[in-house]
Motif scaffolding. Structure first.
Motif: not given
Ligand SMILES: [Mg+2]
Ligand SMILES: Nc1ncnc2c1ncn2[C@@H]1O[C@H](COP(=O)(O)OP(=O)(O)O)[C@@H](O)[C@H]1O
Lengths: 236, 262
Positions: A45, A85, A162-163
């Motif tokens: 991140s 995320q 992010d994810e």
């Molecule tokens: Mg992360």
């Protein structure tokens, strides 16, 4: 075509003194799809936040041929679409439509174009009917799709996700995979979801403890049990 | 996931009131409240007119005339702040309780405050129940309230739910760890333990809120935010909006006139 992302020897410490990146280098060609994997706390991140200048560490970051500097952050942010995320961080406006329109509106586009782009972006993620909805009543899967629309509306050429499938049920996850498959942009996505990686990302970058420890073809890495285990990854 | 719905008063509908421009509704409700509070004490005729207006508007919303009426009693406890007026305002005596004298003038003033606040609350209720919160925020912006102020309210609206959900999860986590142990001992631990856990929870929530605010700011910055919140298009008012507004202002002006002159 210019190189989409070029990071050279990037170091970064958080203000509390905690080091997060120790000499990261990465090069992504235009149109490539790259998965960024590694255990929690590896610095994925943190690296992503450098790609549009939200964080600025020591080292060089170039995006679409431009070196990041305070003079061109506006352009860089229009080029790099960063999707956080937690969609609750990304969707901060009262309604879905206002969130999707936020980017183009604050890029200073004319209202007609803002409207046109927002509608196109909602359509691209299959959420045309959701414009007037209030974000907090949506499911996580729906929020994730709309979070992606918030950067598509900026006409971002490089998507940094992010994810993208974290916390989704199988069906919502499948929906996101199909959505990503159809997008033409350069994509860098961090994830623990190795099935997603196998399906969509021919190249894999493994990070651990603030460094890139492996960078190469997904097929080779996914066959390397020892490498995966050494960095806390597990094939399903 | 189960989540908390603290502040959503809005009732979906397609009545004439629902369809009015939020700016008209906001300005109309504020004007109504201003007139109601400015009316002199004992202007019963004017109060009656305002009450009739709330009934008509409530009927037009399709929520039913009793809808706002029932909910407006929340105003009563606040009006009790004025309860001392009948005893303290000097004037003709109306009744006597021991040393306390109830004056006619004081009673009139007390009753007036009661009625005026109750009417104002009714109108505010009708407005919030017929205007979706995002529209209300938009109306505030369009009526030139300071953007920073509107942004604060808007973030509160958005993240109150998120924070409340987080609090709910923490509370569940505590509840599931406070089963009754040995027979005879109370479930949930000692007061001291529960106090400690509650304190920790508040601290935890505050920290999370801080971290979240940082991430939200990053996500706004990532999308081109540079300190100034811009606004989407401002549609022009329709003829229907203008008619409603002009009619409403005329009515309120007449009511004020009646209240002050008669
Ligand atoms: Mg992360
Ligand atoms: N705001 C912050 N302040 C201090 N340290 C942080 C902050 N955010 C992340 N870190 C630390 O930086 C390291 C990298 O974190 P992060 O980039 O979030 O990893 P990943 O995304 O790979 O899980 C971790 O050790 C983490 O604890």
């Amino acid at each position: 075509m210019p190189i989409a992302v070029e990071v050279q020897d990037l170091h970064f410490k958080y203000p509390d003194g905690h080091g997060a990146l120790f000499g990261v280098s990465l090069r992504i060609e235009t149109g490539e799809r790259v998965a960024l994997v590694g255990p929690n706390g590896a610095g994925k991140s943190t690296l992503m936040l450098h790609l549009n200048g939200i964080l600025q560490g020591e080292g060089a970051v170039r995006v679409a041929g431009r070196a990041l500097g305070n003079g061109n952050l506006g352009q860089v942010r229009a080029t790099v679409g960063l999707v956080f995320q937690d969609p609750d961080d990304q969707l901060f406006s009262p309604t879905v439509y206002e969130d999707v329109a936020f980017g183009p509106l604050h890029m200073g586009l004319a209202l007609d174009e803002v409207r046109q782009r927002s509608q196109a972006a909602l359509k691209a993620v299959g959420m045309e009917a959701y414009g007037p909805r209030v974000s907090h009543h949506l499911s996580v899967g729906e929020k994730k799709r709309i979070a992606i629309a918030t950067v598509l509306s900026m006409d971002a050429q490089i998507l940094v996700l992010d994810e993208p499938t974290a916390g989704l049920d199988p069906r919502a996850r499948r929906g996101i995979i199909n959505l990503l498959r159809g997008l033409p942009q350069t994509i860098l996505a961090s994830t623990h979801d190795l099935i997603l990686v196998r399906e969509l990302f021919p190249r894999m970058v493994i990070m651990d403890q603030g460094r890139v420890v492996a960078d190469g073809p997904t097929t080779r890495f996914l066959a390397d049990q020892a490498l995966l285990e050494a960095h806390g990854l597990e094939l399903p | 996931m189960l989540h908390i719905d603290l502040a959503d008063q809005y009732r979906r509908g397609s009545s004439r009131v629902h369809r009015l421009d939020p700016r008209v509704k906001l300005a109309g409700a504020v004007l109504f409240i201003v007139v109601a509070s400015a009316l002199p004490a004992g202007a019963w005729g004017a109060y009656g007119l305002l009450f009739a207006a709330t009934l008509v508007v409530a009927a037009l919303t399709g929520l039913g005339a009793g809808f706002a009426l029932k909910r407006s009693f929340v105003a009563l406890p606040f009006a009790l702040a004025a309860i001392s007026l009948p005893f303290t305002v000097a004037g003709r005596p109306l009744a006597q309780f021991g040393p306390l004298v109830v004056s006619v003038e004081g009673t009139v003033r007390f009753a007036s405050i009661l009625i005026k606040s109750w009417l104002s609350v009714q109108m505010a209720i009708v407005m919030t129940f017929t205007t979706a919160f995002p529209d209300l925020l938009w109306g505030l912006r369009a009526l030139r309230l300071p953007p920073a102020l509107v942004a604060i309210v808007s973030f509160m609206y958005r993240y109150l739910f998120v924070l409340a959900d987080e609090a709910l999860r923490l509370m569940r986590a505590r509840a599931s760890r406070s089963g009754a142990g040995a027979p005879g001992r109370r479930a949930g631990g000692s007061l001291w333990w529960r106090g400690k856990v509650a304190g920790g929870m508040v601290g935890n929530l505050t920290l999370r809120a801080f971290e979240r605010s940082e991430r939200i700011h990053a996500s706004m910055t990532a999308r081109g935010f540079q300190g100034e919140i811009r606004m989407l298009a401002t549609p022009v008012l329709t003829d229907r909006d203008w008619n409603a507004l002009v009619g409403w202002v005329t009515f309120l002006a007449m009511t004020a006139l009646i209240g002050f002159v008669f």
